[in-house]
Enzyme design. Structure first.
Site, mmCIF file in Angstrom:
data_model
loop_
_atom_site.group_PDB
_atom_site.id
_atom_site.type_symbol
_atom_site.label_atom_id
_atom_site.label_comp_id
_atom_site.label_asym_id
_atom_site.label_seq_id
_atom_site.Cartn_x
_atom_site.Cartn_y
_atom_site.Cartn_z
ATOM 1 N N CYS A 95 0.837 -0.994 0.019
ATOM 2 C CA CYS A 95 0.006 -0.009 -0.006
ATOM 3 C C CYS A 95 0.978 1.020 0.012
ATOM 4 O O CYS A 95 2.084 1.218 0.210
ATOM 5 C CB CYS A 95 -0.937 -0.117 1.217
ATOM 6 N N GLY A 154 -0.477 0.663 -4.877
ATOM 7 C CA GLY A 154 -1.753 0.004 -4.740
ATOM 8 C C GLY A 154 -2.933 0.635 -5.483
ATOM 9 O O GLY A 154 -2.968 2.110 -5.611
ATOM 10 N N ASN A 160 0.728 0.729 5.843
ATOM 11 C CA ASN A 160 1.403 0.065 4.947
ATOM 12 C C ASN A 160 2.157 -1.197 5.540
ATOM 13 O O ASN A 160 3.039 -0.841 6.339
ATOM 14 C CB ASN A 160 2.238 0.810 4.114
ATOM 15 N N GLY A 161 1.893 -2.547 5.199
ATOM 16 C CA GLY A 161 2.458 -3.550 5.730
ATOM 17 C C GLY A 161 1.545 -4.563 6.492
ATOM 18 O O GLY A 161 0.343 -4.550 6.216
ATOM 19 N N CYS A 218 12.671 -4.172 3.583
ATOM 20 C CA CYS A 218 12.342 -5.165 2.512
ATOM 21 C C CYS A 218 13.196 -5.054 1.244
ATOM 22 O O CYS A 218 13.127 -3.826 0.795
ATOM 23 C CB CYS A 218 10.944 -4.863 2.245
ATOM 24 N N TYR A 238 11.948 -4.302 -6.955
ATOM 25 C CA TYR A 238 10.756 -4.575 -7.961
ATOM 26 C C TYR A 238 9.867 -3.350 -7.563
ATOM 27 O O TYR A 238 9.460 -2.876 -8.280
ATOM 28 C CB TYR A 238 10.113 -5.792 -7.854
ATOM 29 N N ASP A 258 13.257 -8.354 -13.504
ATOM 30 C CA ASP A 258 13.499 -8.273 -12.153
ATOM 31 C C ASP A 258 13.178 -9.391 -11.152
ATOM 32 O O ASP A 258 13.875 -9.590 -10.317
ATOM 33 C CB ASP A 258 12.961 -6.844 -11.392
HETATM 34 P P1 AMP Z 1 5.168 -14.239 -12.887
HETATM 35 O O1 AMP Z 1 4.406 -14.281 -14.479
HETATM 36 O O2 AMP Z 1 4.063 -14.804 -12.115
HETATM 37 O O3 AMP Z 1 6.528 -15.009 -13.104
HETATM 38 O O4 AMP Z 1 5.530 -12.815 -12.692
HETATM 39 C C1 AMP Z 1 6.640 -12.158 -13.001
HETATM 40 C C2 AMP Z 1 6.361 -10.740 -13.291
HETATM 41 O O5 AMP Z 1 5.718 -9.898 -12.304
HETATM 42 C C3 AMP Z 1 7.864 -9.779 -13.145
HETATM 43 O O6 AMP Z 1 7.920 -9.305 -14.486
HETATM 44 C C4 AMP Z 1 7.775 -8.823 -11.956
HETATM 45 O O7 AMP Z 1 8.306 -7.635 -12.644
HETATM 46 C C5 AMP Z 1 6.259 -9.016 -11.722
HETATM 47 N N1 AMP Z 1 6.016 -8.854 -10.275
HETATM 48 C C6 AMP Z 1 7.047 -9.691 -9.331
HETATM 49 N N2 AMP Z 1 6.305 -9.491 -8.126
HETATM 50 C C7 AMP Z 1 5.282 -8.886 -8.234
HETATM 51 C C8 AMP Z 1 4.254 -8.492 -7.335
HETATM 52 N N3 AMP Z 1 4.273 -8.746 -5.996
HETATM 53 N N4 AMP Z 1 3.112 -7.843 -7.858
HETATM 54 C C9 AMP Z 1 2.928 -7.536 -9.191
HETATM 55 N N5 AMP Z 1 3.988 -7.817 -10.041
HETATM 56 C C10 AMP Z 1 5.061 -8.358 -9.496
#
Ligand code: AMP
Length: 450
Positions: free
Chosen positions: A2, A28, A102-103, A239, A245, A350
Site C-alpha cells: 500500500c 496500490g 502499509n505492511g 524489505c 521491484y 527483475d
Molecule cells: P510471473 O509471471 O508470475 O512470473 O510474474 C513475474 C512478473 O511479475 C515480473 O515481470 C515482475 O516484474 C512482476 N512482479 C513481481 N512481483 C510482483 C508483485 N508482488 N506484484 C505484481 N507484479 C510482480
C-alpha cells in the site's frame, strides 16, 4: 502493498494528499481514501478505484482542513472490499482516530480472536483495525500513549500515519520492513511511503523515519514536530524487494535512489551470470529496464528496447474466461520482430514469480524470430511467500519453491537462465543503505513469525 501519505499545517491539505497518492499509485490500485481535519471533526472520503478517478474536484473540496492523511490499497490482508479501504476511522473514548497502514501484522489473527472474545466488534477484515481496537482498550487517554500501548502488542510490518483532532503521528515498526520518509513543504511536515510523492508537490526530502521512530506533529502547537523512540529496538529488516521491484525507480528508498540500485543489480547480474554469445540486452519493460541498462553496460552488449509494453491494459478489454494470465502477457508485452529476428538475446527481468510472464514472453520472442533467448533475473529465485506486505502467491504457486533452476529453465523455454545470488543482491542493496534487510521471499529466513 500500500501507499501512505500525510501532510500538516498547509492550505489545501487534501489536494496535496491527492497529488501525493497519485504519485504513489503503483503501490496500490484497488481503492483509495483521504481523511482530513482542521483540528476538530474529520472529513472522510474512501472509494474503490484509482486516485485520479476517485478524487474529483468536488470530493477534494469537501475534505477540509490543514491536515490530511491518505492511503492507496493493494490487499494483502483482508479482502478487496470497501470496508477494508483506508484510512480506517473509529470513534472511542479517545475521540475519533484515523489510521493509514502499509505492511502486514503477523499476529493480527490471534489478537483479533482475543479482542473479539473480549467484546470488540470489528468493522473490517483488515489487520490494521487491530491497532485501533488495542488503542481504544488502552487505559491511556492520550493519542500518543494509547498508540504506543497498542504497538507494543503487535508484531510485524507497519509504516503508519495516525490522525486525530490534536496530532498527526508517523511511525515505523522497529524492524523498518516498509519504507516511510519525511519531508518539508513550505516549512511544514509531510510524510510518504516514497520520496517521489514529494517531487510532485514541490516538497523537499529530509530523511527516512527510522525503524522504531515515532514522529509527532502537534496540530494545536503551530504544527511543531517532535521525535521519540518508544518501541522495543530490533535489528533492521527493511524489505529488499522494494529495491528490486516495488518502489518507483525515481524514489529514494532507505536513503538510496532505486534507479541506481536496480542498475547496479544488473551490473552484478552480468558479472555473476554472463551470456557469452549473446548479441544484445533486452529488458522486460517497465520494471526490468534499469537492471538491463546495468547488464548492458557491464557486459558491453548493446541495449535495445526489443519488447514494447502497452500501458493501456486493465480496463479497456474484456478478459476471456480462460487463460486470462496468458492473454494478459500478450496484451501487455509485444516483441519488436525487426530488432530481434535471427539474434541471440539476453532478456532481463527483475523477478520470476509463477513463471507465466517469462514462459509466454519467451514463446512470443521465438515466434518473432529470436535465435536464442537467455533469461537473466536481477534477484534470486522467489521461493517463499511474503508475510510483511507484498502480495505474493502461495508457496505452491511460486515456481522456485519446488523446482530447480534447470527445471524452471525448461518450463519457461529459455536457452539459459541465470539468477542473481542472494549475496550479490545484498551487497548491492547495502552499498548506500547499509546492512539490515528482510529477504525472506528469497531465503525463507523470516524475521518475526508467531
Ligand atoms: P510471473 O509471471 O508470475 O512470473 O510474474 C513475474 C512478473 O511479475 C515480473 O515481470 C515482475 O516484474 C512482476 N512482479 C513481481 N512481483 C510482483 C508483485 N508482488 N506484484 C505484481 N507484479 C510482480
Amino acid at each position: 502493498m500500500c501507499a501512505i501519505f500525510g501532510i500538516s499545517g498547509v492550505d489545501e491539505s487534501s489536494n496535496l494528499t491527492y497529488l501525493g497518492l497519485h504519485a504513489l499509485q503503483h503501490r496500490g490500485q484497488e481503492g483509495t481514501g483521504i481523511v482530513s481535519t482542521h483540528g476538530k471533526e474529520p472529513f472522510v472520503h474512501k472509494e474503490r478505484g484509482l486516485v485520479g478517478d476517485v478524487f474529483t474536484a468536488s470530493v477534494i473540496n469537501s475534505l477540509q482542513g490543514h491536515t490530511a492523511i491518505g492511503h492507496n490499497r493493494y490487499s494483502t490482508a483482508g479482502g478487496n472490499t470497501s470496508e477494508n479501504l483506508q484510512p480506517l476511522i473509529m470513534k472511542s473514548s479517545l475521540g475519533w482516530v484515523s489510521i493509514a497502514h502499509n505492511g502486514n501484522l503477523v499476529n493480527a489473527t490471534e489478537l483479533t480472536k482475543k479482542l473479539e472474545q473480549e467484546g470488540s466488534i470489528f468493522q473490517s477484515t483488515a489487520d490494521t483495525e487491530v491497532i485501533l481496537h488495542l488503542m481504544a482498550k488502552s487505559k491511556e487517554r492520550e493519542l500518543t500513549r494509547a498508540l504506543i500501548h497498542a504497538l507494543n502488542q503487535v508484531i510485524g510490518a507497519y509504516s503508519l500515519l495516525v490522525l486525530n483532532h490534536e496530532y498527526l503521528i508517523a511511525v515505523r515498526d522497529p524492524q523498518g520492513f516498509r519504507p516511510l520518509v519525511m519531508g518539508s513543504h513550505k516549512g511544514r511536515p509531510v510524510f510518504a511511503s516514497e520520496s517521489t510523492a514529494f517531487d510532485l508537490i514541490g516538497a523537499t526530502y529530509e530523511r527516512e523515519i527510522e525503524p522504531g521512530e515515532m514522529v509527532i506533529v502537534s496540530l494545536n502547537n503551530n504544527f511543531s514536530v517532535s521525535s521519540i523512540r518508544p518501541l522495543n529496538s530490533a535489528l533492521k529488516k527493511r524489505c529488499v524487494f522494494e529495491q528490486v521491484y516495488f518502489a518507483r525507480p525515481d524514489s529514494l528508498v532507505y536513503g538510496s535512489t532505486v534507479y541506481h540500485t536496480r542498475k547496479n543489480l544488473g551490473k552484478q547480474l552480468a558479472e555473476e551470470q554472463p551470456a557469452l554469445h549473446a548479441e544484445m540486452v533486452i529488458p522486460v519493460p517497465d520494471s526490468g529496464v534499469y537492471a538491463a541498462i546495468g547488464y548492458s553496460e557491464f557486459s558491453n552488449l548493446p541495449f535495445e528496447m526489443g519488447i514494447i509494453r502497452s500501458h493501456y491494459i486493465g480496463r479497456t478489454f474484456i478478459e476471456p474466461r480462460q487463460a486470462i494470465r496468458d492473454f494478459g502477457v500478450k496484451l501487455k508485452l509485444n516483441p519488436v520482430a525487426e530488432i530481434i529476428k535471427g539474434k541471440s538475446i539476453v532478456v532481463v527481468d527483475d523477478s520470476l514469480v509463477r513463471g507465466t510472464t517469462s514462459k509466454k514472453l519467451i514463446q512470443h520472442l521465438r515466434d518473432a524470430g529470436a535465435r536464442e533467448v537467455h533469461l537473466r533475473i536481477s534477484a534470486p529465485p522467489t521461493a517463499h511467500p511474503c508475510f510483511y506486505g507484498i502480495d505474493t502467491p502461495t508457496k505452491k504457486e511460486l515456481l522456485a519453491s519446488s523446482n530447480s533452476i534447470e527445471k524452471i529453465r525448461v518450463f519457461v523455454g529459455a536457452d539459459s537462465l541465470g539468477y542473481l545470488s542472494l549475496e550479490g543482491l545484498l551487497k548491492v542493496a547495502s552499498e548506500k543503505s547499509g546492512e539490515g534487510f528482510c529477504h525472506a521471499c528469497f531465503s525463507g529466513d523470516y524475521p518475526c513469525l508467531t
